[in-house]
Design a protein around this motif. Structure first.
Motif, PDB file in Angstrom:
ATOM      1  N   LEU A   1      36.487  16.815  56.444  1.00 26.08           N
ATOM      2  CA  LEU A   1      35.139  17.329  56.245  1.00 26.08           C
ATOM      3  C   LEU A   1      35.003  17.950  54.861  1.00 26.08           C
ATOM      4  O   LEU A   1      35.927  18.581  54.358  1.00 26.08           O
ATOM      5  CB  LEU A   1      34.815  18.392  57.300  1.00 26.08           C
ATOM      6  CG  LEU A   1      34.659  17.912  58.742  1.00 26.08           C
ATOM      7  CD1 LEU A   1      34.414  19.115  59.646  1.00 26.08           C
ATOM      8  CD2 LEU A   1      33.535  16.924  58.870  1.00 26.08           C
ATOM      9  N   VAL A   2      33.870  17.759  54.251  1.00 26.42           N
ATOM     10  CA  VAL A   2      33.542  18.446  53.008  1.00 26.42           C
ATOM     11  C   VAL A   2      32.309  19.297  53.261  1.00 26.42           C
ATOM     12  O   VAL A   2      31.582  19.112  54.235  1.00 26.42           O
ATOM     13  CB  VAL A   2      33.293  17.456  51.852  1.00 26.42           C
ATOM     14  CG1 VAL A   2      34.553  16.696  51.521  1.00 26.42           C
ATOM     15  CG2 VAL A   2      32.171  16.489  52.192  1.00 26.42           C
ATOM     16  N   GLY A   3      32.071  20.244  52.379  1.00 24.07           N
ATOM     17  CA  GLY A   3      30.936  21.140  52.573  1.00 24.07           C
ATOM     18  C   GLY A   3      31.209  22.225  53.582  1.00 24.07           C
ATOM     19  O   GLY A   3      30.283  22.823  54.121  1.00 24.07           O
TER      20      GLY A   3
ATOM     21  N   GLY B   1      41.580  29.398  55.126  1.00 26.16           N
ATOM     22  CA  GLY B   1      41.995  28.040  54.785  1.00 26.16           C
ATOM     23  C   GLY B   1      42.707  27.353  55.940  1.00 26.16           C
ATOM     24  O   GLY B   1      42.514  26.157  56.187  1.00 26.16           O
ATOM     25  N   GLU B   2      43.512  28.089  56.675  1.00 25.85           N
ATOM     26  CA  GLU B   2      44.194  27.516  57.835  1.00 25.85           C
ATOM     27  C   GLU B   2      43.203  27.231  58.967  1.00 25.85           C
ATOM     28  O   GLU B   2      43.312  26.215  59.662  1.00 25.85           O
ATOM     29  CB  GLU B   2      45.295  28.459  58.313  1.00 25.85           C
ATOM     30  CG  GLU B   2      46.448  28.583  57.337  1.00 25.85           C
ATOM     31  CD  GLU B   2      47.651  29.256  57.961  1.00 25.85           C
ATOM     32  OE1 GLU B   2      47.496  29.889  59.024  1.00 25.85           O
ATOM     33  OE2 GLU B   2      48.743  29.127  57.389  1.00 25.85           O
TER      34      GLU B   2
ATOM     35  N   GLU C   1      35.323  20.833  62.931  1.00 22.06           N
ATOM     36  CA  GLU C   1      34.886  19.477  63.239  1.00 22.06           C
ATOM     37  C   GLU C   1      33.375  19.468  63.422  1.00 22.06           C
ATOM     38  O   GLU C   1      32.781  20.470  63.823  1.00 22.06           O
ATOM     39  CB  GLU C   1      35.582  18.930  64.481  1.00 22.06           C
ATOM     40  CG  GLU C   1      35.365  19.712  65.758  1.00 22.06           C
ATOM     41  CD  GLU C   1      36.112  19.077  66.929  1.00 22.06           C
ATOM     42  OE1 GLU C   1      35.844  17.899  67.216  1.00 22.06           O
ATOM     43  OE2 GLU C   1      36.962  19.763  67.529  1.00 22.06           O
ATOM     44  N   PRO C   2      32.735  18.366  63.085  1.00 21.25           N
ATOM     45  CA  PRO C   2      31.268  18.317  63.146  1.00 21.25           C
ATOM     46  C   PRO C   2      30.751  18.397  64.570  1.00 21.25           C
ATOM     47  O   PRO C   2      31.378  17.900  65.511  1.00 21.25           O
ATOM     48  CB  PRO C   2      30.942  16.962  62.500  1.00 21.25           C
ATOM     49  CG  PRO C   2      32.180  16.144  62.701  1.00 21.25           C
ATOM     50  CD  PRO C   2      33.318  17.096  62.615  1.00 21.25           C
ATOM     51  N   GLY C   3      29.612  19.041  64.730  1.00 24.25           N
ATOM     52  CA  GLY C   3      28.960  19.129  66.036  1.00 24.25           C
ATOM     53  C   GLY C   3      29.522  20.186  66.951  1.00 24.25           C
ATOM     54  O   GLY C   3      28.997  20.393  68.046  1.00 24.25           O
TER      55      GLY C   3
ATOM     56  N   GLY D   1      39.460  20.662  55.611  1.00 25.11           N
ATOM     57  CA  GLY D   1      38.577  20.721  56.764  1.00 25.11           C
ATOM     58  C   GLY D   1      38.795  19.583  57.746  1.00 25.11           C
ATOM     59  O   GLY D   1      38.671  18.415  57.392  1.00 25.11           O
ATOM     60  N   GLY D   2      39.142  19.928  58.968  1.00 23.38           N
ATOM     61  CA  GLY D   2      39.296  18.942  60.027  1.00 23.38           C
ATOM     62  C   GLY D   2      40.609  18.202  60.045  1.00 23.38           C
ATOM     63  O   GLY D   2      40.771  17.263  60.837  1.00 23.38           O
TER      64      GLY D   2
END
Length: 384
Positions: A44-46, A97-98, A104-106, A192-193
């Protein structure tokens, strides 16, 4: 009529087959390398939202909130202090950061923040925006990191399969493979993710990724320096003693990555907030020890050919792993080294230095022939 002279295999050394364990190692590192490249594109970005720093009394101080980001839409403001995410305490920026490995999205993540002495909870929802959708300005940095990672992996694979019966060459090959397959040098290795993507893998693919992730460290440089081109220490217990800090870091890495990958309710690594900086300090010490051992090994060699080979590799190691020390120092927040990497010109220099060691080492090992017995006898290990 002339007869063909009788053929004889006497005096010829048959080419040995590459042992099975070398192919198994190669396959394991190939899986880890492939997953890290895949995860670097699919992470994931953002997930960030502005500028943050460690709060004086613990937690993460939000200095600036970028407009349109998930945390801004959730209601976060500059001056907030993030103290927990999904009930897990956030003590430093490293803890956040960890935690990002689990995004995850959603799926809403509950941020507990302090504002004006009061605590409140904000529900943050991350969009399904992957790294491969980043703008063109980021692709140059991505491709440079991927190229460096691929170079280490390819050189390590070639040396491992070509010189699998030479302990020193195998040590160097593993050094290249682990650094290349871990993502430390380029894309992959976290973000991310990352843990979410890992858990989607079948278990047989998870195992090599997990192992390679936990093995990365400066102690690898020490092992290589002590074994190539000849063992430096005569007594077998010396090297294991020197590697005790490295073994402890492996044990800590196993615990740390197990929490990240499998313990969702306690995914932030256990241990005090200073544990990460202490770990990086140990890695720097191992790297410096490896460079010192390389110098000791060079002083003991009498064979001119081996001294020339080790001289070339030592210089390359000094340049490349010296650059790694600068990078690690910047990661733990040393201002001088961080400013060096943020500068465009010096940052480019340190990037180029990262390419030197694998090329020189692979070329030297593959070019060298088996040393004569006289050179082995004259290259005695240190009497330790």
């Amino acid at each position: 009529m002339a007869r063909n002279p009788p053929t004889s295999t006497q005096g010829l050394t048959p080419r040995r087959r590459t042992p099975w364990w070398a192919w198994l190692l190669a396959a394991s590192f190939l899986i880890a390398f492939g997953f890290n490249i895949y995860s670097s594109l699919m992470r994931l970005v953002g997930t960030g939202g502005g500028a943050v720093s460690d709060a004086p009394k613990g937690g993460l101080l939000v200095e600036k909130v970028a407009a349109g980001t998930p945390v801004e839409r959730a209601g976060m403001q500059a001056g907030d202090i993030v103290v927990a995410v999904n009930g897990q305490a956030i003590r430093t920026d490293h803890d956040m950061g960890e935690m990002a490995w689990q995004f995850e999205p959603g799926k809403p993540f509950i941020f507990t923040v302090e504002r004006d002495g009061k605590r409140m909870q904000l529900s943050v929802l991350f969009p399904d925006r992957r790294a491969w959708q980043i703008n063109r300005g980021h692709w140059a940095d991505y491709l440079r990191g991927a190229a460096r990672q691929l170079l280490y992996f390819a050189m390590g694979l070639v040396v491992l399969l070509a010189r699998s019966r030479d302990p020193g060459a195998v040590a160097g090959a593993l050094l290249l493979l682990i650094f290349g397959g871990s993502g430390f040098l380029g894309p992959g290795g976290g973000g991310g993710g990352y843990a979410v993507l890992f858990r989607h893998l079948p278990f047989l693919l998870q195992a090599p990724v997990f192992i390679v992730s936990t093995l990365v460290g400066g102690y690898l440089i020490l092992i290589f320096a002590a074994l190539w081109p000849r063992p430096v220490f005569r007594r077998p217990w010396v090297l294991p003693v020197l590697l005790v800090p490295g073994f402890l870091m492996i044990a800590y890495n196993i615990i740390r990555y197990y929490h990240r990958f499998y313990m969702l309710a306690q995914s932030i690594s256990p241990g005090p907030p200073w544990a990460y900086k202490f770990q990086v300090t140990v890695e720097i010490a191992n790297t410096l020890a490896g460079l010192i051992v390389l110098a000791l090994g060079y002083m003991r060699l009498k064979d001119a050919r081996l001294r020339r080979s080790l001289r070339h590799v030592s210089l390359a190691a000094l340049l490349t792993f010296g650059a790694f020390i600068v990078i690690l120092s910047a990661l733990v927040g040393v201002p001088f080294f961080r400013s060096l990497l943020e500068n465009g010109a010096t940052g480019l220099v340190f990037m180029v230095l990262g390419y030197i060691f694998p090329i020189v080492f692979a070329y030297t090992v593959l070019r060298a022939r088996s040393a004569p017995a006289s050179s082995i006898a004259s290259s005695s290990p240190l009497p330790l």
